[in-house]
Design a protein around this motif. Structure first.
Motif, mmCIF file in Angstrom:
data_model
loop_
_atom_site.group_PDB
_atom_site.id
_atom_site.type_symbol
_atom_site.label_atom_id
_atom_site.label_comp_id
_atom_site.label_asym_id
_atom_site.label_seq_id
_atom_site.Cartn_x
_atom_site.Cartn_y
_atom_site.Cartn_z
ATOM 1 N N ILE A 210 0.856 -1.184 0.000
ATOM 2 C CA ILE A 210 0.000 0.000 0.000
ATOM 3 C C ILE A 210 0.889 1.231 0.000
ATOM 4 O O ILE A 210 1.802 1.343 0.831
ATOM 5 N N ASP A 211 0.651 2.127 -0.922
ATOM 6 C CA ASP A 211 1.388 3.383 -1.001
ATOM 7 C C ASP A 211 0.658 4.401 -0.133
ATOM 8 O O ASP A 211 -0.266 5.083 -0.592
ATOM 9 N N TYR A 212 1.068 4.510 1.119
ATOM 10 C CA TYR A 212 0.359 5.369 2.067
ATOM 11 C C TYR A 212 0.440 6.838 1.658
ATOM 12 O O TYR A 212 -0.547 7.580 1.781
ATOM 13 N N GLU A 213 1.580 7.279 1.164
ATOM 14 C CA GLU A 213 1.740 8.679 0.774
ATOM 15 C C GLU A 213 0.796 9.042 -0.365
ATOM 16 O O GLU A 213 0.196 10.120 -0.371
ATOM 17 N N LEU A 214 0.660 8.145 -1.327
ATOM 18 C CA LEU A 214 -0.231 8.416 -2.460
ATOM 19 C C LEU A 214 -1.688 8.453 -2.021
ATOM 20 O O LEU A 214 -2.468 9.289 -2.495
ATOM 21 N N LEU A 215 -2.063 7.567 -1.111
ATOM 22 C CA LEU A 215 -3.446 7.540 -0.646
ATOM 23 C C LEU A 215 -3.799 8.791 0.154
ATOM 24 O O LEU A 215 -4.935 9.261 0.125
ATOM 25 N N MET A 216 -2.818 9.335 0.891
ATOM 26 C CA MET A 216 -3.100 10.452 1.777
ATOM 27 C C MET A 216 -2.707 11.803 1.188
ATOM 28 O O MET A 216 -2.728 12.813 1.897
ATOM 29 N N LYS A 217 -2.332 11.854 -0.097
ATOM 30 C CA LYS A 217 -1.773 13.090 -0.645
ATOM 31 C C LYS A 217 -2.761 14.250 -0.616
ATOM 32 O O LYS A 217 -2.357 15.412 -0.567
ATOM 33 N N SER A 218 -4.057 13.984 -0.651
ATOM 34 C CA SER A 218 -5.056 15.058 -0.620
ATOM 35 C C SER A 218 -5.821 15.084 0.693
ATOM 36 O O SER A 218 -6.903 15.657 0.781
ATOM 37 N N GLY A 219 -5.266 14.458 1.693
ATOM 38 C CA GLY A 219 -5.913 14.465 3.002
ATOM 39 C C GLY A 219 -7.054 13.481 3.144
ATOM 40 O O GLY A 219 -7.895 13.624 4.041
ATOM 41 N N GLU A 220 -7.093 12.451 2.270
ATOM 42 C CA GLU A 220 -8.184 11.487 2.352
ATOM 43 C C GLU A 220 -8.039 10.570 3.559
ATOM 44 O O GLU A 220 -6.941 10.354 4.065
ATOM 45 N N ARG A 221 -9.160 10.039 3.962
ATOM 46 C CA ARG A 221 -9.181 8.975 4.960
ATOM 47 C C ARG A 221 -9.637 7.703 4.256
ATOM 48 O O ARG A 221 -10.669 7.675 3.597
ATOM 49 N N VAL A 222 -8.842 6.653 4.429
ATOM 50 C CA VAL A 222 -9.061 5.400 3.707
ATOM 51 C C VAL A 222 -9.035 4.257 4.695
ATOM 52 O O VAL A 222 -8.242 4.260 5.651
ATOM 53 N N ALA A 223 -9.893 3.268 4.474
ATOM 54 C CA ALA A 223 -9.906 2.051 5.295
ATOM 55 C C ALA A 223 -9.774 0.846 4.381
ATOM 56 O O ALA A 223 -10.585 0.668 3.457
ATOM 57 N N ILE A 224 -8.731 0.039 4.594
ATOM 58 C CA ILE A 224 -8.508 -1.195 3.828
ATOM 59 C C ILE A 224 -9.023 -2.359 4.663
ATOM 60 O O ILE A 224 -8.561 -2.570 5.791
#
Length: 401
Positions: A210-224
């Motif tokens: 999981i590319d954490y930096e890419l997922l959070m680049k716009s301040g998103e909250r994600v749950a896998i």
């Protein structure tokens, strides 16, 4: 960034290609020196054009033979890894940077020799640097070949493979612990967070990283909602997010990767142990060594709490983790089944569980204590002789203490 890191780790032709380009660049540099700077070198460096052509022709022929032998040796090693150890351990040799550098030196030397031989013309008259450089690169290639023989002789040993897998697992745990101590990671209780938009797998395969930096680049909250290393199918729901189209940060591929998957490292160690106790190989001492390595890795892992992994940054990513009890079962359930008739394997399995408890959190110690009777649950104690029964009972007692 994580995708590039994964591609770099799994790309095996990158370094040999760079060395090949380096050989062509060296040819250009040597030609420029021979054409415009020959007077800067002493006469002892100069050779006739015919002798230079002979030297480069011999270098090309010899290095081509050496490359063929090296390639054949690599295939033998890969066959041994696949048949004697486990097919999942092949990347541990293929991705060895030392082997890639050595193969790259051979390719670079051959590239230099054949391109230099092609560009040798009568206009050069005296070859100043070309022949000397050819001798130097051959000496480097010979040293690399000796190093290659040493690496192969070490890599073919199962203990070397087990030590590398153990080191790989230790590195993953240390990175995990450092990130937790630094505040980047947190272990939170399992609670299913659901956001507005569902995440689906873009292709069928294993969740590699999981590319954490890419997922959070716009301040998103994600749950896998699936663990790293899980097999997913195209279109399968694997989580949720506050925004759409963030699946690019979830890397799915045809094979599992140990980049972020601690359970995969444990699986490779378990498979080596399973192959060792198979009737075709019948090497229980290798299986015992592998189980001790597993025990030491778990000893480090049991200092971590159960729960989901929360990664904080501009946004947040929550990733499901395997519970310790489930990981413990998946590690030993096949070993217990196939090793039930070998007292040495069972006693070492109990020894491995004993090693795990040394630094374990109370809840993990309780899980291990519940698991210990399961290891010997299919043993026919009445059929054992006194010596075997006493040895196994003492091992079980030590594990429970």
């Amino acid at each position: 960034m994580q995708k590039l890191k994964l591609v770099y780790r799994e790309t095996n032709w990158w370094w040999p290609l760079l060395y090949g380009v380096g050989g062509a660049v060296l040819t250009a540099v040597v030609l420029m020196v021979d054409l415009y700077a020959k007077e800067l070198f002493p006469n002892d460096w100069k050779t006739t054009l015919g002798l230079a052509q002979t030297i480069h022709s011999a270098v090309f022929t010899g290095l081509l033979t050496m490359m063929t032998f090296t390639f054949s040796t690599i295939l033998v090693v890969l066959t041994t890894y696949s048949s004697q150890f486990s097919p999942r351990t092949l990347p541990n040799f293929i991705e060895n940077r030392q082997v890639q550098h050595i193969f790259g030196i051979f390719i670079g030397t051959v590239t230099y020799s054949i391109t230099m031989l092609f560009f040798m013309r009568s206009s050069l008259k005296d070859s100043v640097v070309a022949s000397a450089v050819a001798v130097i690169v051959v000496l480097i290639a010979v040293i690399a070949f000796v190093a290659f023989v040493h690496i192969v002789s070490q890599s073919i040993r199962v203990t070397t493979l087990l030590d590398r897998l153990h080191e790989e697992g230790c590195t993953l745990i240390e990175e995990h612990v450092e990130a937790i101590n630094g505040g980047q990671y947190q272990l939170v209780p399992e609670n299913r967070s659901t956001y507005s938009f569902g995440l689906t797998a873009l292709q069928t395969g294993y969740l590699q990283a999981i590319d954490y930096e890419l997922l959070m680049k716009s301040g998103e909250r994600v749950a896998i909602e699936v663990t790293i290393g899980s097999y997913v199918t195209q279109g399968q729901r694997i989580g949720s997010a506050e925004k759409e189209n963030v699946e690019q940060g979830i890397l799915v591929g045809p094979t599992r990767s140990a980049e972020q998957d601690f359970a995969f490292v444990i699986q490779k160690l378990s498979e080596v142990a399973l192959r060792a106790i198979s009737p075709g190989i019948n090497d229980p001492n290798t299986a015992r060594h592998a189980m001790r390595q597993i025990g030491d890795l778990f000893r480090r892992y049991t200092m971590l709490l159960d729960g989901n992994l929360l990664v904080n940054g501009e946004g947040s990513v929550t990733v499901k983790r395997l519970a310790f009890s489930e990981l413990l079962y998946l590690t030993f359930y096949q070993l217990r089944h196939y090793g039930e008739e070998d007292i040495s394997v069972l006693s070492t399995m109990l020894e491995s569980l004993e090693i795990m408890k040394r630094n374990a959190l109370p809840e993990h110690r309780a899980s291990i204590d519940r698991f210990i009777p399961f290891v010997c649950s299919e043993v026919d104690w009445s059929a054992l002789n006194d010596w075997d029964r006493q040895h196994l009972e003492q091992a079980q007692k030590r594990a429970l203490s």
